[in-house]
Design a protein around this motif. Sequence first.
Motif, mmCIF file in Angstrom:
data_model
loop_
_atom_site.group_PDB
_atom_site.id
_atom_site.type_symbol
_atom_site.label_atom_id
_atom_site.label_comp_id
_atom_site.label_asym_id
_atom_site.label_seq_id
_atom_site.Cartn_x
_atom_site.Cartn_y
_atom_site.Cartn_z
ATOM 1 N N SER A 181 13.896 -14.408 -54.503
ATOM 2 C CA SER A 181 12.447 -14.536 -53.694
ATOM 3 C C SER A 181 12.413 -15.270 -52.554
ATOM 4 C CB SER A 181 11.466 -15.411 -54.899
ATOM 5 O OG SER A 181 11.764 -14.764 -56.230
ATOM 6 N N GLU A 182 13.448 -16.273 -52.228
ATOM 7 C CA GLU A 182 13.350 -16.976 -50.870
ATOM 8 C C GLU A 182 13.852 -15.976 -49.935
ATOM 9 O OE1 GLU A 182 12.462 -19.975 -50.001
ATOM 10 O OE2 GLU A 182 11.509 -20.238 -51.926
ATOM 11 N N ALA A 183 14.956 -15.061 -50.306
ATOM 12 C CA ALA A 183 15.328 -14.242 -49.400
ATOM 13 C C ALA A 183 14.629 -13.199 -48.907
ATOM 14 C CB ALA A 183 16.793 -13.754 -49.991
ATOM 15 N N ALA A 184 13.730 -12.531 -49.959
ATOM 16 C CA ALA A 184 12.880 -11.752 -49.836
ATOM 17 C C ALA A 184 11.664 -12.068 -48.819
ATOM 18 C CB ALA A 184 12.218 -11.284 -51.059
ATOM 19 N N LYS A 185 11.502 -13.459 -48.663
ATOM 20 C CA LYS A 185 10.410 -13.792 -47.878
ATOM 21 C C LYS A 185 10.948 -13.585 -46.265
ATOM 22 C CE LYS A 185 8.730 -17.521 -50.606
ATOM 23 N NZ LYS A 185 8.806 -18.849 -51.127
ATOM 24 N N LEU A 186 12.068 -13.535 -46.183
ATOM 25 C CA LEU A 186 12.667 -13.236 -44.727
ATOM 26 C C LEU A 186 12.405 -11.691 -44.256
ATOM 27 C CD1 LEU A 186 16.042 -15.185 -45.210
ATOM 28 C CD2 LEU A 186 14.123 -16.142 -44.137
ATOM 29 N N VAL A 187 12.324 -10.943 -45.103
ATOM 30 C CA VAL A 187 12.036 -9.459 -44.727
ATOM 31 C C VAL A 187 10.809 -9.206 -44.917
ATOM 32 C CG1 VAL A 187 12.955 -7.253 -45.548
ATOM 33 C CG2 VAL A 187 14.298 -9.130 -46.073
ATOM 34 N N ASP A 188 10.235 -8.278 -43.903
ATOM 35 C CA ASP A 188 8.864 -7.793 -43.618
ATOM 36 C C ASP A 188 9.178 -6.332 -44.255
ATOM 37 O OD1 ASP A 188 6.490 -6.604 -43.492
ATOM 38 O OD2 ASP A 188 6.597 -7.248 -41.032
ATOM 39 N N ARG A 189 8.548 -6.091 -45.499
ATOM 40 C CA ARG A 189 8.496 -4.905 -46.093
ATOM 41 C C ARG A 189 8.024 -3.833 -45.250
ATOM 42 N NH1 ARG A 189 10.963 -4.543 -50.729
ATOM 43 N NH2 ARG A 189 11.247 -6.121 -52.080
ATOM 44 N N ALA A 190 6.951 -4.014 -44.812
ATOM 45 C CA ALA A 190 6.074 -2.890 -43.927
ATOM 46 C C ALA A 190 6.868 -2.499 -42.689
ATOM 47 C CB ALA A 190 4.936 -3.645 -43.385
ATOM 48 N N THR A 191 7.825 -3.241 -42.196
ATOM 49 C CA THR A 191 8.783 -3.107 -40.917
ATOM 50 C C THR A 191 9.917 -2.304 -41.146
ATOM 51 O OG1 THR A 191 7.961 -4.830 -40.004
ATOM 52 C CG2 THR A 191 9.868 -4.289 -38.797
ATOM 53 N N ALA A 192 10.115 -1.135 -40.018
ATOM 54 C CA ALA A 192 11.421 -0.539 -40.171
ATOM 55 C C ALA A 192 12.323 -1.131 -39.073
ATOM 56 C CB ALA A 192 11.354 0.891 -40.215
ATOM 57 N N TYR A 193 13.218 -1.915 -39.333
ATOM 58 C CA TYR A 193 14.069 -2.641 -38.379
ATOM 59 C C TYR A 193 15.053 -1.689 -37.621
ATOM 60 C CZ TYR A 193 12.348 -6.834 -40.649
ATOM 61 O OH TYR A 193 11.579 -7.680 -41.270
ATOM 62 N N GLU A 194 15.435 -2.258 -36.380
ATOM 63 C CA GLU A 194 16.526 -1.515 -35.812
ATOM 64 C C GLU A 194 17.798 -1.653 -36.569
ATOM 65 O OE1 GLU A 194 16.614 0.781 -33.045
ATOM 66 O OE2 GLU A 194 14.509 0.725 -33.462
ATOM 67 N N PRO A 195 18.645 -1.047 -36.323
ATOM 68 C CA PRO A 195 20.033 -1.124 -37.310
ATOM 69 C C PRO A 195 20.467 -2.608 -37.046
ATOM 70 C CG PRO A 195 20.114 0.760 -36.280
ATOM 71 C CD PRO A 195 18.848 0.426 -35.700
ATOM 72 N N THR A 196 20.661 -3.113 -35.752
ATOM 73 C CA THR A 196 21.152 -4.581 -35.385
ATOM 74 C C THR A 196 20.398 -5.426 -36.139
ATOM 75 O OG1 THR A 196 21.747 -3.673 -33.225
ATOM 76 C CG2 THR A 196 21.995 -5.894 -33.684
ATOM 77 N N ASP A 197 19.111 -5.598 -36.095
ATOM 78 C CA ASP A 197 18.152 -6.517 -36.775
ATOM 79 C C ASP A 197 18.259 -6.267 -38.277
ATOM 80 O OD1 ASP A 197 17.629 -7.145 -34.393
ATOM 81 O OD2 ASP A 197 15.727 -5.988 -34.258
ATOM 82 N N ALA A 198 18.408 -5.095 -38.978
ATOM 83 C CA ALA A 198 18.533 -4.880 -40.342
ATOM 84 C C ALA A 198 19.707 -5.392 -40.930
ATOM 85 C CB ALA A 198 18.094 -3.368 -40.572
ATOM 86 N N ILE A 199 20.818 -5.218 -40.267
ATOM 87 C CA ILE A 199 22.290 -5.757 -40.463
ATOM 88 C C ILE A 199 22.272 -7.140 -40.615
ATOM 89 C CG2 ILE A 199 24.858 -6.050 -39.785
ATOM 90 C CD1 ILE A 199 24.265 -2.780 -39.189
ATOM 91 N N ALA A 200 21.587 -7.884 -39.587
ATOM 92 C CA ALA A 200 21.636 -9.545 -39.442
ATOM 93 C C ALA A 200 20.800 -9.857 -40.551
ATOM 94 C CB ALA A 200 20.966 -9.821 -38.225
ATOM 95 N N LEU A 201 19.698 -9.261 -41.045
ATOM 96 C CA LEU A 201 18.927 -9.722 -42.144
ATOM 97 C C LEU A 201 19.666 -9.442 -43.620
ATOM 98 C CD1 LEU A 201 15.076 -8.503 -41.360
ATOM 99 C CD2 LEU A 201 16.016 -10.649 -41.957
ATOM 100 N N ALA A 202 20.594 -8.358 -43.668
ATOM 101 C CA ALA A 202 20.727 -7.928 -44.988
ATOM 102 C C ALA A 202 22.099 -9.151 -44.997
ATOM 103 C CB ALA A 202 21.488 -6.664 -45.006
ATOM 104 N N LYS A 203 22.751 -9.383 -44.120
ATOM 105 C CA LYS A 203 23.693 -10.423 -44.086
ATOM 106 C C LYS A 203 23.043 -11.976 -44.484
ATOM 107 C CE LYS A 203 27.032 -11.890 -40.790
ATOM 108 N NZ LYS A 203 28.292 -12.116 -41.683
ATOM 109 N N LYS A 204 22.099 -12.188 -43.767
ATOM 110 C CA LYS A 204 21.358 -13.468 -44.131
ATOM 111 C C LYS A 204 20.563 -13.706 -45.452
ATOM 112 C CE LYS A 204 18.157 -16.048 -40.848
ATOM 113 N NZ LYS A 204 17.341 -15.790 -39.908
#
Length: 229
Positions: free
Chosen positions: A8-31
């Motif tokens: 739940s804490e991790a999910a708060k970092l991700v905006d479900r409505a946003t389609a991220y650029e690959p670089t940002d998406a990878i950083a978030l998946a790592k985080k």
Amino acid sequence: MKHGKKYSEAAKLVDRATAYEPTDAIALAKKTATAKFDETIEVHIRTGCDGRHAEQQIRGAVVLPNGTGKTVKVLVFAKGDKVNEAEAAGADYVGGDELIPRIQNEGWLDFDVVVATPDMMGVVGRLGKVLGPKGLMPNPKAGTVTMDVTKAINDIKAGKIEYRLDKSNIVHVPIGKASFTEEKLEENFNALMDAIVKAKPSALKGQYLRSITLASTMGPGVKVSVAKY
């Protein structure tokens, strides 16, 4: 489905409505990979293909430049000189007919990839019901039915992964571990996407890539923009 506090804490970092650029998406998946073990980062690609039609099937393999972070066990079905060649190339198990009862009757499946020389496919075919559903059947398109067993083993050990449509027309592929640097994950992601884009079936009408999601084993999904593909 109820998720734990970490998720739940991790999910708060991700905006479900946003389609991220690959670089940002990878950083978030790592985080958002917060488990106690080294989570796998996976890519889930929803396609517009209809896998029930043979001409819309996607199947192939790609060598990830930085590997998957996983030690892969390779079983090779071979005979004659090819047995020694496979052993020399670093296959974990090599054999022929004698392996059939072990796999069929004893349920031995201590391997991740199966390679076979073409002259052994008659033998391997008998294992179709066991290996097929697990996605372990050797296939020429994936480079796992070949006389060049040395190359096949080297590629697999170096980080070669297979991709194919599942029943929902989605491709699920690992691109590394959460411990990888963002650069390494991005290189792997780009290598995979290049291969997937090239694999577009010519018979397909309409949109090919519907959505791309990145996620760690225990983390939330992060949407990736499909615009550039």
